[in-house]
Write an enzyme that holds these catalytic residues in place. Structure first.
Site, PDB file in Angstrom:
ATOM      1  N   GLY A   5      29.049  51.099   0.485  1.00 46.08           N
ATOM      2  CA  GLY A   5      30.167  50.399  -0.212  1.00 46.08           C
ATOM      3  C   GLY A   5      29.340  49.723  -1.203  1.00 46.08           C
ATOM      4  N   ALA A   6      28.503  50.391  -1.881  1.00 47.23           N
ATOM      5  CA  ALA A   6      27.628  49.742  -3.043  1.00 47.23           C
ATOM      6  C   ALA A   6      27.756  49.829  -4.354  1.00 47.23           C
ATOM      7  CB  ALA A   6      26.133  50.450  -2.997  1.00 47.23           C
ATOM      8  N   SER A   8      30.850  48.780  -5.593  1.00 49.18           N
ATOM      9  CA  SER A   8      31.575  47.566  -6.237  1.00 49.18           C
ATOM     10  C   SER A   8      31.351  46.369  -5.365  1.00 49.18           C
ATOM     11  CB  SER A   8      33.309  47.860  -6.467  1.00 49.18           C
ATOM     12  OG  SER A   8      33.638  48.213  -4.879  1.00 49.18           O
ATOM     13  N   GLY A   9      32.126  45.326  -5.667  1.00 49.93           N
ATOM     14  CA  GLY A   9      32.217  44.023  -4.638  1.00 49.93           C
ATOM     15  C   GLY A   9      30.811  43.602  -4.394  1.00 49.93           C
ATOM     16  N   SER A 137      34.365  40.024   9.363  1.00 46.40           N
ATOM     17  CA  SER A 137      35.329  39.259   8.816  1.00 46.40           C
ATOM     18  C   SER A 137      35.789  38.326   9.818  1.00 46.40           C
ATOM     19  CB  SER A 137      36.326  40.185   8.142  1.00 46.40           C
ATOM     20  OG  SER A 137      37.494  39.218   7.633  1.00 46.40           O
ATOM     21  N   TYR A 161      42.782  46.297  10.177  1.00 44.92           N
ATOM     22  CA  TYR A 161      41.528  45.746   9.611  1.00 44.92           C
ATOM     23  C   TYR A 161      40.840  44.811  10.535  1.00 44.92           C
ATOM     24  CZ  TYR A 161      38.810  43.246   6.230  1.00 44.92           C
ATOM     25  OH  TYR A 161      37.672  42.542   5.612  1.00 44.92           O
TER      26      TYR A 161
END
Length: 275
Positions: A5-6, A8-9, A137, A161
Site C-alpha cells: 500500500g505504498a 499513497s497515504g 484500526s 472493514y
C-alpha cells in the site's frame, strides 16, 4: 523494508520517511501510475530508485506472483509493513470467493507474509530481529469476524472493514507466538483518523476535519515500529508510539490460532509447524 500500500497515504509517507533516513525500501502498490509517482518521490528524497512491484491484493494469484518475485530479487527482508488497505462494497466477492475488504486488508497480507517468511528469517539476528508491522484500526471494535470463515460475505462494508482490522490484530498475536523465537517480532498499530480516501468516507468525518491527522502523522508510528529498538514488543498494539488497548475479541489467543488455520486454508497455503 517492504511496504505494501505504498503508492499513497500512510504507506507512501512511511516509505518516504524510511528512504530519507537511508533505508532501502521496496514499494508495493495496485495502481501503476500512482506507484510510478511514489517511486519518483522516494528517489527524490533518497537519491536512489527503489524497487517496486505492482500487485492487486484482491487477486491472490497476484500476491503469490509478487511474493515469489520479491523472494527471488531480495535475499533478506528486514521489515515487512503490511499496510495495503481497502474499503469497498460487499456485493461482489473477489474471484477467490472472499469478501473483498477482508481479502485485501487481511488475507492478502497474510499470504504475502507466509511467502516472505524465509526472507524474514534470513534477516533476523539476535541483535536485530526482523519485523512485521501491520496497520490495524479502532474499527476492530465493531468488526463481525468469523475466525473459522474469515472470507465470508459481510452485511456492510463497515462491518467488513472492522472484521479485517480484527484479523490484523489477531494475526499479530499469533505471529508473535509462532515466530518470536525465530527472531521475528510482529507488531501492529492504529494510525488514527487519517485525512485520506478512507477518512473522507468515514461517518466520523462529519464530526469535523480537526479530528483527522495527515498521512505523515499517521505513518509516524509505522516508522517507529519498523526502526526503533524500543518498539520490539512481540504482539504489541500501538497508537502514537504508545501501547493501545484492543477489544478482547481481537487479542484472544484461541481465536488467533483458529483464524490462522482458517486463513491458511483460505489462501491455499500448506500448513506446517512454522507457517
Amino acid at each position: 523494508m517492504v511496504v505494501t500500500g505504498a503508492s499513497s497515504g500512510i504507506g507512501l509517507a512511511a516509505a518516504v520517511a524510511l528512504a530519507r533516513a537511508g533505508d532501502d525500501v521496496v514499494l508495493l502498490g495496485r495502481d501503476p501510475q500512482r506507484l510510478e509517482a511514489a517511486v519518483a518521490q522516494v528517489r527524490e528524497v533518497s537519491g536512489r530508485t527503489p524497487a517496486s512491484y505492482r500487485a492487486d491484493f484482491a487477486v491472490l494469484d497476484e500476491v503469490r506472483a509478487v511474493g515469489a518475485a520479491i523472494a527471488a530479487d531480495h535475499e533478506r527482508v528486514d521489515v515487512l509493513a503490511n499496510n495495503a488497505g481497502l474499503l469497498t462494497s460487499v456485493r461482489r466477492p473477489t474471484g477467490d470467493g472472499h469478501d473483498a475488504t477482508v481479502q485485501v486488508n487481511h488475507l492478502g497480507g497474510f499470504l504475502l507474509t507466509q511467502l516472505l517468511l524465509d526472507r524474514l528469517r534470513a534477516a533476523a539476528t539476535p541483535e536485530a530481529p526482523a519485523r512485521i508491522v501491520t496497520t490495524s484500526s479502532l474499527a476492530e471494535a465493531w468488526g463481525t469476524l468469523d475466525v473459522d470463515r474469515p472470507g465470508r460475505r459481510q452485511f456492510s462494508r463497515w462491518l467488513a472493514y472492522g472484521a479485517s482490522k480484527q484479523a490484523n490484530i489477531l494475526m499479530t498475536v499469533e505471529a508473535a507466538r509462532r515466530w518470536t523465537g525465530l527472531g521475528i517480532v510482529a507488531t501492529c498499530f492504529f494510525p488514527g483518523l487519517i485525512r485520506s480516501g478512507f477518512g473522507l468516507r468515514s461517518p466520523v468525518f462529519t464530526l469535523g476535519k480537526s479530528f483527522f491527522r495527515t498521512s505523515e502523522q499517521g505513518a509516524d508510528t509505522l516508522v517507529w515500529l519498523a526502526t526503533d529498538p524500543a518498539a520490539l514488543v512481540p504482539g504489541g498494539y500501538f497508537a502514537c508510539r504508545t501501547p493501545f488497548a484492543a477489544t478482547g475479541r481481537s487479542t484472544d489467543p484461541a481465536r488467533a490460532r483458529r483464524l490462522w488455520q482458517s486463513s491458511l486454508r483460505a489462501v491455499g497455503q500448506v500448513t506446517n509447524p512454522l507457517r
